[in-house]
Design a protein around this motif. Structure first.
Motif, short mmCIF file in Angstrom:
data_model
loop_
_atom_site.label_atom_id
_atom_site.label_comp_id
_atom_site.label_asym_id
_atom_site.label_seq_id
_atom_site.Cartn_x
_atom_site.Cartn_y
_atom_site.Cartn_z
N PRO A 1 22.48 0.57 33.57
CA PRO A 1 21.18 0.51 34.19
C PRO A 1 20.32 1.68 33.74
N SER A 2 19.03 1.48 33.72
CA SER A 2 18.11 2.52 33.29
C SER A 2 17.08 2.76 34.37
N GLY A 3 16.38 3.88 34.24
CA GLY A 3 15.30 4.14 35.17
C GLY A 3 15.74 4.98 36.35
N ASP A 4 17.06 5.22 36.56
CA ASP A 4 17.57 6.04 37.63
C ASP A 4 17.97 7.38 37.01
N ALA A 5 17.39 8.48 37.51
CA ALA A 5 17.61 9.79 36.89
C ALA A 5 19.08 10.17 36.90
N ALA A 6 19.77 9.94 38.05
CA ALA A 6 21.18 10.30 38.14
C ALA A 6 22.03 9.49 37.16
N THR A 7 21.72 8.20 37.05
CA THR A 7 22.46 7.35 36.12
C THR A 7 22.20 7.77 34.69
N ASP A 8 20.96 8.12 34.38
CA ASP A 8 20.62 8.55 33.02
C ASP A 8 21.35 9.84 32.66
N ARG A 9 21.47 10.76 33.62
CA ARG A 9 22.21 12.01 33.35
C ARG A 9 23.68 11.71 33.10
N LEU A 10 24.24 10.79 33.91
CA LEU A 10 25.64 10.43 33.74
C LEU A 10 25.88 9.77 32.38
N LEU A 11 24.97 8.91 31.97
CA LEU A 11 25.10 8.25 30.67
C LEU A 11 25.06 9.28 29.54
N LEU A 12 24.14 10.23 29.64
CA LEU A 12 24.07 11.28 28.63
C LEU A 12 25.38 12.06 28.60
N GLY A 13 25.90 12.40 29.77
CA GLY A 13 27.17 13.14 29.83
C GLY A 13 28.32 12.38 29.21
N LYS A 14 28.36 11.06 29.46
CA LYS A 14 29.43 10.24 28.88
C LYS A 14 29.35 10.23 27.36
N ARG A 15 28.14 10.20 26.83
CA ARG A 15 28.00 10.16 25.37
C ARG A 15 28.38 11.51 24.76
N ILE A 16 28.00 12.60 25.44
CA ILE A 16 28.40 13.92 24.94
C ILE A 16 29.92 14.03 24.93
N ARG A 17 30.57 13.60 26.03
CA ARG A 17 32.04 13.67 26.11
C ARG A 17 32.68 12.82 25.02
N HIS A 18 32.10 11.65 24.76
CA HIS A 18 32.65 10.75 23.74
C HIS A 18 32.61 11.42 22.37
N PHE A 19 31.46 11.97 22.00
CA PHE A 19 31.34 12.58 20.66
C PHE A 19 32.10 13.90 20.58
N ARG A 20 32.25 14.60 21.70
CA ARG A 20 33.06 15.83 21.71
C ARG A 20 34.52 15.48 21.44
N GLY A 21 34.99 14.43 22.09
CA GLY A 21 36.36 13.99 21.85
C GLY A 21 36.57 13.56 20.42
N ARG A 22 35.59 12.86 19.87
CA ARG A 22 35.70 12.42 18.48
C ARG A 22 35.75 13.60 17.52
N ALA A 23 35.05 14.70 17.90
CA ALA A 23 35.02 15.89 17.05
C ALA A 23 36.25 16.77 17.26
N GLY A 24 37.07 16.43 18.27
CA GLY A 24 38.29 17.19 18.52
C GLY A 24 38.03 18.55 19.14
N LEU A 25 36.99 18.69 19.93
CA LEU A 25 36.63 19.97 20.54
C LEU A 25 36.89 19.94 22.04
N THR A 26 37.40 21.07 22.57
CA THR A 26 37.51 21.21 24.01
C THR A 26 36.17 21.65 24.58
N LEU A 27 36.07 21.62 25.92
CA LEU A 27 34.82 22.08 26.55
C LEU A 27 34.54 23.53 26.20
N ASP A 28 35.58 24.36 26.27
CA ASP A 28 35.38 25.79 26.00
C ASP A 28 34.99 26.02 24.54
N ALA A 29 35.62 25.24 23.63
CA ALA A 29 35.31 25.44 22.21
C ALA A 29 33.86 25.05 21.91
#
Length: 490
Positions: A11-39
Motif C-alpha cells: 500500500p502507498s500513501g501511508d507515511a508509516a508504511t512507506d518508511r517500513l517499505l524503505l527499511g525493508k529495501r535497505i535491509r534486502h540490499f544490505r543482506g545482498r551486499a553481505g554487510l552487517t548493520l554495524d559495518a
C-alpha cells in the motif's frame, strides 16, 4: 509460502508504511551486499542501532544519509525508493503492518503482532489471510441496500454542490482527445481505438464476456475485452471502451468499499461523456443554441452522435457552468419509479428516509409520466408543471427496452424556458405532491365503489431483499472473470 497465495501490492500513501517499505529495501540490499548493520553504519557514519531503527520503519533517513547508504550498497537511490517490496516475505510483513494500523483492527483492542525472523512464513501468511477476510467481511456487512442508497445519495448531493461539473476530468478528457486529433463532431470508433493504443491498450471484441460484466481489462497484456455489439449504432461500445480506459487515466485502485465503487463508476461515466462530447466544442454549440433561443437536447445528441440520455446527462454537466442555467434531469419507468435523477434548480423530487430518490414514485402530473399518455411517442414532448416549489418546463423523450418503457426528462424553471425549443407548448399541469390528494388518493366515487372489495398480488422487484454482491468488483464473479482472462490470455 505456498505459491497459490497471492501477494497484494504494498500500500502507498501511508507515511508509516512507506518508511517500513524503505527499511525493508535497505535491509534486502544490505543482506545482498553481505554487510552487517554495524559495518554499513561505520561506512556511512551512523551507529548500527540508528540503521536498525530505519530498517524497522521507525525513523526516516535524511536524503544525504539515504544517498550514502545507496552508494555503499552499490545501488541507485531510486532503487531504495521503489514502491515494490523487495521480496515475498517483505510484502506480507508490510501488508500485516498496514492491516494492524487500520481502524478496523484497532477497534478490536487486540495486541499488535510483531514479525521477527523467527515468525515462520506460514504463520505470517495465515495472519495476513485472516486480516484480508476480516476486511472483506467488514465491507460485505456495510454493503447493505440501505448503505448503498446512502452512499449514492451522498454522491448525488456532492455533485449538486459542484453543479454536476468536474473540471479536472474535463481537462484530462479534452487533452487526450486533442492528442488524437479530435476537435468536434461525433467521435468515431477508430478514434476510440487510437486513444486506447495511446494508453497502451488493444480493444478486443468477444462474444463470451461473463454475463455480469460490461467489459474486462487485462492489465498484464494491455487488452480491453468488449462485447461484439451494443445498442443500435454502436454508441454504447464507444462509451464502454472509454469507461474501461478511464480507470487507468484517473489512477483508480481496487475499490475498498461500495461507496468507493460508486464514486469510481461516476468518474468513469463522466470521463467517457467528456470524451464523446468534449467541453469546449459542446459548450460552444450550446451557447450558440441559447443565443438563438433554440436549445434542444435532441440537437446536442445529433451533433455529437450520442444517445439521447448521454446528451441529456452531458447537458447537465455544462448548463450551469457555461449557460448560467440551473436544470433537472431524471429517468423514470412507465409506472413512475425514478431510476436516477439530478437537480440543482429545486425540482422537488420525492425522497426516502436516507435522502435517496432512486425507486421513489414521481407525481402522475409530472412530464416524465404524462408523456406516456400520448398516442404518438416518437417526437419530443414538452410541458409546464406547477409544483409547490414553482413552475417548471420540461422536454421528454420516451423509449423502450427489454425491461419496459422509460422516459428521459430534462427541464428548467419557468423563467429559463425562453431559451428552449418547445417553450410555446400549451400543455400545462398542476402538481401538489407530496399532498396525497394530488394523485395518490382515489376520488370519493372510486373509494366508495372498491374500498375493501379488491385485493392485488404485488409484483416485488428481485433486488428488494437481495444483499449487494461482494466480489472484488461489486456484482462481478471473480472466478468467472479470472477464468475468462486465462482463456483469452493464451
Amino acid at each position: 509460502m505456498t505459491p497459490e497465495s497471492p501477494v497484494q501490492p504494498a500500500p502507498s500513501g501511508d507515511a508509516a508504511t512507506d518508511r517500513l517499505l524503505l527499511g525493508k529495501r535497505i535491509r534486502h540490499f544490505r543482506g545482498r551486499a553481505g554487510l552487517t548493520l554495524d559495518a554499513l553504519g561505520e561506512r556511512v557514519g551512523v551507529g548500527g542501532s540508528q540503521l536498525s531503527l530505519i530498517e524497522n520503519g521507525r525513523r526516516e533517513p535524511r536524503l544525504t544519509l539515504l544517498q550514502a547508504i545507496a552508494r555503499e550498497l552499490g545501488v541507485d537511490p531510486a532503487e531504495l525508493l521503489s514502491p515494490e517490496p523487495p521480496d515475498r516475505r517483505s510484502a506480507f510483513e508490510i501488508e500485516l503492518e498496514r492491516a494492524q494500523s487500520s481502524l478496523l483492527y484497532q477497534q478490536l483492542n487486540l495486541p499488535r503482532v510483531r514479525t521477527p525472523r523467527t515468525l515462520s512464513d506460514e504463520a505470517l501468511e495465515s495472519l495476513v489471510g485472516l486480516h484480508r477476510e476480516l476486511s472483506r467481511r467488514s465491507r460485505a456487512a456495510a454493503a447493505t441496500p440501505e448503505e448503498a442508497r446512502r452512499a449514492n445519495t451522498e454522491i448525488r448531493l456532492w455533485m449538486r454542490e459542484r453543479d454536476n461539473h468536474l473540471p479536472d476530468i474535463e481537462k484530462v478528457a479534452e487533452e487526450l482527445m486533442a492528442r488524437i486529433g479530435h476537435t468536434t463532431g461525433a467521435v468515431t470508433h477508430r478514434e476510440v481505438a487510437v486513444l486506447a493504443e495511446l494508453l497502451g491498450f488493444t480493444l478486443i471484441f468477444v462474444d463470451d464476456l461473463p454475463s455480469n460484466t460490461r467489459s474486462i481489462t487485462d492489465l498484464e497484456n494491455g487488452r480491453i475485452y468488449l462485447p461484439p455489439a451494443s445498442i443500435p449504432g454502436g454508441h454504447g461500445l464507444r462509451s464502454l471502451a472509454l469507461q474501461a480506459m478511464a480507470h487507468r487515466v484517473l489512477g483508480h485502485d481496487r475499490p475498498a468499499s461500495y461507496a468507493e465503487f460508486l464514486q469510481q463508476r461516476l468518474q468513469i461515466n463522466y470521463f467517457a461523456s467528456a470524451c464523446l462530447l468534449p467541453e469546449t466544442p459542446a459548450a460552444a454549440f450550446l451557447q450558440q443554441a441559447k443565443q438563438d433561443r433554440n436549445l434542444a437536447i435532441e440537437d446536442l445528441r445529433d451533433a455529437f452522435g450520442v444517445t439521447h440520455e448521454a446528451a441529456a446527462h452531458r447537458f447537465t454537466n455544462l448548463a450551469t457552468r457555461h449557460l448560467d442555467l440551473r436544470v433537472h434531469f431524471y429517468r423514470t419507468e412507465a409506472a413512475g419509479a425514478l431510476l436516477r435523477g439530478y437537480e440543482n434548480d429545486g425540482m422537488p423530487y420525492p425522497v426516502d428516509g436516507t435522502g435517496s430518490v432512486e425507486g421513489q414514485v414521481i407525481c402522475r402530473k409530472w412530464a416524465g409520466r404524462t408523456a406516456f399518455d400520448r398516442t404518438n411517442r416518437t417526437s419530443e414532448f414538452y410541458q409546464y408543471t406547477d409544483t409547490p416549489a414553482g413552475t417548471y418546463w420540461a422536454s421528454v423523450q420516451t423509449g423502450e427496452t427489454e425491461q419496459g418503457a422509460f422516459s428521459l426528462t430534462c427541464g428548467v424553471r419557468f423563467d429559463d424556458a425562453k431559451w428552449f425549443r418547445g417553450r410555446d407548448t400549451q400543455t400545462r399541469t398542476v402538481s401538489t405532491c407530496p399532498d396525497p390528494a394530488c394523485c395518490r388518493t382515489p376520488d370519493g366515487e372510486l373509494l366508495d365503489r372498491w374500498d375493501g372489495r379488491a385485493w392485488a398480488s404485488a409484483r416485488m422487484h428481485a433486488h428488494v431483499l437481495s444483499p449487494l454482491p461482494t466480489g472484488t468488483f461489486p456484482g462481478v464473479d471473480d472466478t468467472e472473470m479470472y477464468e475468462f482472462l486465462s482463456k483469452h490470455a493464451v
